[in-house]
Design a protein around this motif. Structure first.
Motif, PDB file in Angstrom:
ATOM      1  N   ARG A 330     -13.365   0.056 -15.823  1.00 31.47           N
ATOM      2  CA  ARG A 330     -12.982   1.438 -15.559  1.00 31.47           C
ATOM      3  C   ARG A 330     -11.682   1.472 -14.743  1.00 31.47           C
ATOM      4  NH1 ARG A 330     -18.253   0.709 -15.985  1.00 31.47           N
ATOM      5  NH2 ARG A 330     -19.654   2.367 -16.768  1.00 31.47           N
ATOM      6  N   PRO A 331     -10.580   1.048 -15.299  1.00 30.89           N
ATOM      7  CA  PRO A 331      -9.335   0.938 -14.521  1.00 30.89           C
ATOM      8  C   PRO A 331      -8.857   2.263 -13.939  1.00 30.89           C
ATOM      9  CG  PRO A 331      -8.913   0.688 -16.882  1.00 30.89           C
ATOM     10  CD  PRO A 331     -10.388   0.628 -16.710  1.00 30.89           C
ATOM     11  N   HIS A 332      -9.151   3.371 -14.599  1.00 32.45           N
ATOM     12  CA  HIS A 332      -8.656   4.657 -14.114  1.00 32.45           C
ATOM     13  C   HIS A 332      -9.409   5.146 -12.872  1.00 32.45           C
ATOM     14  CE1 HIS A 332      -6.011   4.953 -17.517  1.00 32.45           C
ATOM     15  NE2 HIS A 332      -7.007   4.892 -18.380  1.00 32.45           N
ATOM     16  N   THR A 333     -10.640   4.675 -12.673  1.00 31.31           N
ATOM     17  CA  THR A 333     -11.417   5.091 -11.493  1.00 31.31           C
ATOM     18  C   THR A 333     -11.757   3.917 -10.587  1.00 31.31           C
ATOM     19  OG1 THR A 333     -13.481   4.882 -12.770  1.00 31.31           O
ATOM     20  CG2 THR A 333     -12.453   7.071 -12.676  1.00 31.31           C
ATOM     21  N   ALA A 334     -11.184   2.748 -10.843  1.00 26.79           N
ATOM     22  CA  ALA A 334     -11.568   1.539 -10.120  1.00 26.79           C
ATOM     23  C   ALA A 334     -11.378   1.678  -8.611  1.00 26.79           C
ATOM     24  CB  ALA A 334     -10.781   0.342 -10.638  1.00 26.79           C
ATOM     25  N   VAL A 335     -10.252   2.250  -8.189  1.00 24.14           N
ATOM     26  CA  VAL A 335      -9.990   2.375  -6.747  1.00 24.14           C
ATOM     27  C   VAL A 335     -10.950   3.374  -6.116  1.00 24.14           C
ATOM     28  CG1 VAL A 335      -8.255   2.949  -5.007  1.00 24.14           C
ATOM     29  CG2 VAL A 335      -7.578   1.703  -7.065  1.00 24.14           C
ATOM     30  N   ASP A 336     -11.222   4.471  -6.819  1.00 23.95           N
ATOM     31  CA  ASP A 336     -12.190   5.448  -6.305  1.00 23.95           C
ATOM     32  C   ASP A 336     -13.577   4.819  -6.182  1.00 23.95           C
ATOM     33  OD1 ASP A 336     -10.266   7.456  -6.231  1.00 23.95           O
ATOM     34  OD2 ASP A 336     -10.720   8.135  -8.262  1.00 23.95           O
ATOM     35  N   LEU A 337     -13.967   4.041  -7.172  1.00 22.88           N
ATOM     36  CA  LEU A 337     -15.263   3.368  -7.114  1.00 22.88           C
ATOM     37  C   LEU A 337     -15.310   2.398  -5.938  1.00 22.88           C
ATOM     38  CD1 LEU A 337     -15.709   2.663 -10.927  1.00 22.88           C
ATOM     39  CD2 LEU A 337     -17.212   4.109  -9.536  1.00 22.88           C
ATOM     40  N   ALA A 338     -14.243   1.639  -5.751  1.00 23.64           N
ATOM     41  CA  ALA A 338     -14.207   0.691  -4.635  1.00 23.64           C
ATOM     42  C   ALA A 338     -14.262   1.422  -3.296  1.00 23.64           C
ATOM     43  CB  ALA A 338     -12.948  -0.164  -4.729  1.00 23.64           C
ATOM     44  N   GLU A 339     -13.554   2.523  -3.194  1.00 23.78           N
ATOM     45  CA  GLU A 339     -13.591   3.300  -1.948  1.00 23.78           C
ATOM     46  C   GLU A 339     -15.015   3.747  -1.635  1.00 23.78           C
ATOM     47  OE1 GLU A 339     -11.766   7.448  -0.021  1.00 23.78           O
ATOM     48  OE2 GLU A 339     -11.427   6.947  -2.136  1.00 23.78           O
ATOM     49  N   ALA A 382      -8.184   0.445  -2.081  1.00 23.84           N
ATOM     50  CA  ALA A 382      -9.223   1.339  -1.570  1.00 23.84           C
ATOM     51  C   ALA A 382      -9.359   1.194  -0.059  1.00 23.84           C
ATOM     52  CB  ALA A 382     -10.554   1.040  -2.252  1.00 23.84           C
ATOM     53  N   MET A 383      -9.271  -0.021   0.452  1.00 25.39           N
ATOM     54  CA  MET A 383      -9.339  -0.235   1.904  1.00 25.39           C
ATOM     55  C   MET A 383      -8.264   0.552   2.626  1.00 25.39           C
ATOM     56  SD  MET A 383     -10.045  -4.291   2.444  1.00 25.39           S
ATOM     57  CE  MET A 383     -11.528  -5.120   1.874  1.00 25.39           C
ATOM     58  N   ALA A 384      -7.079   0.630   2.024  1.00 24.92           N
ATOM     59  CA  ALA A 384      -5.949   1.310   2.664  1.00 24.92           C
ATOM     60  C   ALA A 384      -6.192   2.799   2.845  1.00 24.92           C
ATOM     61  CB  ALA A 384      -4.684   1.088   1.837  1.00 24.92           C
ATOM     62  N   ARG A 385      -7.210   3.346   2.195  1.00 23.79           N
ATOM     63  CA  ARG A 385      -7.513   4.766   2.339  1.00 23.79           C
ATOM     64  C   ARG A 385      -8.314   5.062   3.605  1.00 23.79           C
ATOM     65  NH1 ARG A 385      -9.437   6.598  -3.799  1.00 23.79           N
ATOM     66  NH2 ARG A 385      -7.440   6.179  -4.855  1.00 23.79           N
ATOM     67  N   PHE A 386      -8.809   4.024   4.270  1.00 22.98           N
ATOM     68  CA  PHE A 386      -9.628   4.231   5.459  1.00 22.98           C
ATOM     69  C   PHE A 386      -8.757   4.248   6.717  1.00 22.98           C
ATOM     70  CE2 PHE A 386     -12.573   2.670   2.308  1.00 22.98           C
ATOM     71  CZ  PHE A 386     -13.741   3.379   2.564  1.00 22.98           C
ATOM     72  N   HIS A 387      -9.309   4.853   7.765  1.00 27.02           N
ATOM     73  CA  HIS A 387      -8.603   4.844   9.050  1.00 27.02           C
ATOM     74  C   HIS A 387      -8.470   3.403   9.545  1.00 27.02           C
ATOM     75  CE1 HIS A 387      -8.573   9.148   9.278  1.00 27.02           C
ATOM     76  NE2 HIS A 387      -9.897   9.224   9.190  1.00 27.02           N
ATOM     77  N   VAL A 388      -7.500   3.199  10.410  1.00 21.06           N
ATOM     78  CA  VAL A 388      -7.143   1.836  10.814  1.00 21.06           C
ATOM     79  C   VAL A 388      -8.327   1.026  11.344  1.00 21.06           C
ATOM     80  CG1 VAL A 388      -5.751   0.469  12.434  1.00 21.06           C
ATOM     81  CG2 VAL A 388      -4.714   2.372  11.171  1.00 21.06           C
ATOM     82  N   PRO A 389      -9.172   1.566  12.250  1.00 19.78           N
ATOM     83  CA  PRO A 389     -10.294   0.726  12.735  1.00 19.78           C
ATOM     84  C   PRO A 389     -11.218   0.282  11.602  1.00 19.78           C
ATOM     85  CG  PRO A 389      -9.979   2.638  14.144  1.00 19.78           C
ATOM     86  CD  PRO A 389      -9.136   2.871  12.929  1.00 19.78           C
TER      87      PRO A 389
END
Length: 411
Positions: A330-339, A382-389
């Motif tokens: 699912r390449p189009h939703t892969a980052v959303d799924l990982a998040e 997906a990790m980059a979408r989270f706050h720094v801590p």
């Protein structure tokens, strides 16, 4: 001090008070102390002693001059008799309490007594008698002043009407129960009412409505707060999904019910039956998300990852292998799924989070270099979408475990 220590201390103080106020000289003070002693002994499950104390209080509280006190004592006495399994005695005691409260125009107390009588009638396999008592209790409890009690009476009335086969009347009262409990902020009552409402919908063949009700019940009973009730709602949800022909969701719900240690034998039997009929292969989760709106993903994934965290390592790896395959497909939703699954990991206890991270890294190691790189890149985006801590915690956990697993880990 433990709760048991607190109860023992309270019992000691009340026994002291009883000695200080002999019944011949201070009948009301003595009766009051006996009443409170009976309640404390009930909480300590010292039921024989509790009954003796409450009988002593009832004898001293004159039913004409101290009607409310006498009635409250009878209500507590009936509860002790019910706990002892003496249902006929309990029914007579609750009925007497209700009469006294009615005579003294103590409506809220009368409602409590007839509600308790309804519980006894239900345990006596008399749904018609139970419904009669719960209907009276509902008529007594003012929804504006006593919404939680009114909701409970409506809920039990609806459940009794379901047992008699009067589905439409049951539906009406259970919908009211959900509304009242929600308005009062009674999450546990709302969940119980929604679960009963789901049973009515399922009995009537309204499966989409049943699914909605059981979902609401599970949401009102968080796994970490009311695990037993969560398991019951999930087992019922599994059955509703199965009857609706939705096998993947049925399996997920059944496995979530079975993953609860506190689940009752009846819940385990029902959920196990669904699994026996539909199978237990891993990999349903990501396919279910395909059918759900994006806002529903976190709750669904959170519940399943909590289940995976308690599963044996082989099952964890099997689930992650299916997930990796699904996310890559699912390449189009892969980052959303990982998040979504990264967010669920962050809500788990550290040991559970680390166990699941180790499993996903091990599952990834079986893929080709190209697949590993693509999966790892999507996860890092997906990790980059989270706050720094949170980002730092995720990166540190993955890097540490990958280092422990060695170069062949593929991370």
């Amino acid at each position: 001090m433990t709760k048991a220590d607190d109860l023992q201390a309270a019992v000691g103080e009340l026994e002291d008070r009883i000695r200080r106020y002999p019944s011949a000289t201070y009948p009301v003070q003595h009766a009051t102390a006996q009443f409170h002693l009976g309640v404390a002994l009930t909480q300590a499950t010292r039921l024989r002693e509790a009954e003796d104390a409450l009988l002593a209080a009832a004898r001293l509280f004159d039913p004409d001059r101290l009607a409310v006190e006498h009635g409250k004592t009878l209500n507590s006495l009936g509860a002790v008799q019910r706990m002892q399994g003496r249902l006929e005695d309990a029914a007579a005691t609750f009925a007497r309490a209700a009469e006294i409260f009615e005579r003294s125009r103590s409506e809220a107390e009368r409602g409590a007594a007839v509600f308790n009588l309804g519980l006894v009638r239900r345990e006596q396999d008399d749904p018609t008698g139970a419904a009669r008592s719960f209907r009276e209790a509902r008529s007594v409890f003012d929804a504006g002043r006593l919404p939680i009690q009114a909701a409970a009476a409506a809920r039990e009335l609806g459940g009794s009407l379901l047992a008699t086969g009067d589905l439409e009347a049951a539906l009406e009262h259970l919908e009211e129960a959900v509304t009242l409990a929600d308005g009062a902020g009674d999450q546990a009552g709302s969940g119980a009412s929604a679960n009963a409402l789901g049973l009515v919908h399922m009995a009537a063949g309204r499966l989409p409505d049943a699914v909605d009700s059981f979902r609401a019940a599970a949401a009102a009973h968080p796994r970490s707060v009311r695990a037993h009730d969560f398991a019951m709602a999930k087992a019922n949800l599994a059955l509703a999904y199965e009857r609706a022909g939705d096998s993947p969701r049925a399996r997920l719900a059944a496995l979530q019910a079975l993953g609860i240690e506190e689940a009752s034998p009846a819940v385990r039997t029902q959920a196990s039956g669904v699994i026996a009929r539909l199978g237990n292969e891993p990999g349903d989760l990501i396919g279910v998300l395909d059918q759900e709106t994006r806002d529903r993903w976190p709750a669904i994934v959170r519940e399943d990852l909590a289940l995976w965290a308690d599963a044996p390592p082989a099952r964890q790896r099997a689930e992650w292998t299916a997930w990796v395959d699904g996310q890559l497909a699912r390449p189009h939703t892969a980052v959303d799924l990982a998040e979504t699954w990264l967010g669920a990991l962050l809500e788990l206890p550290p040991a559970s989070m680390e166990g699941l991270v180790r499993s996903v890294i091990q599952a990834l190691a079986q893929r080709t270099t190209s697949d590993r790189e693509r999966f790892r890149a999507d996860v890092k985006r997906a990790m980059a979408r989270f706050h720094v801590p949170q980002l730092m915690r995720l990166e540190a956990t993955f890097n540490l475990l990958a280092s422990e697993l060695g170069p062949e880990s593929g991370w």
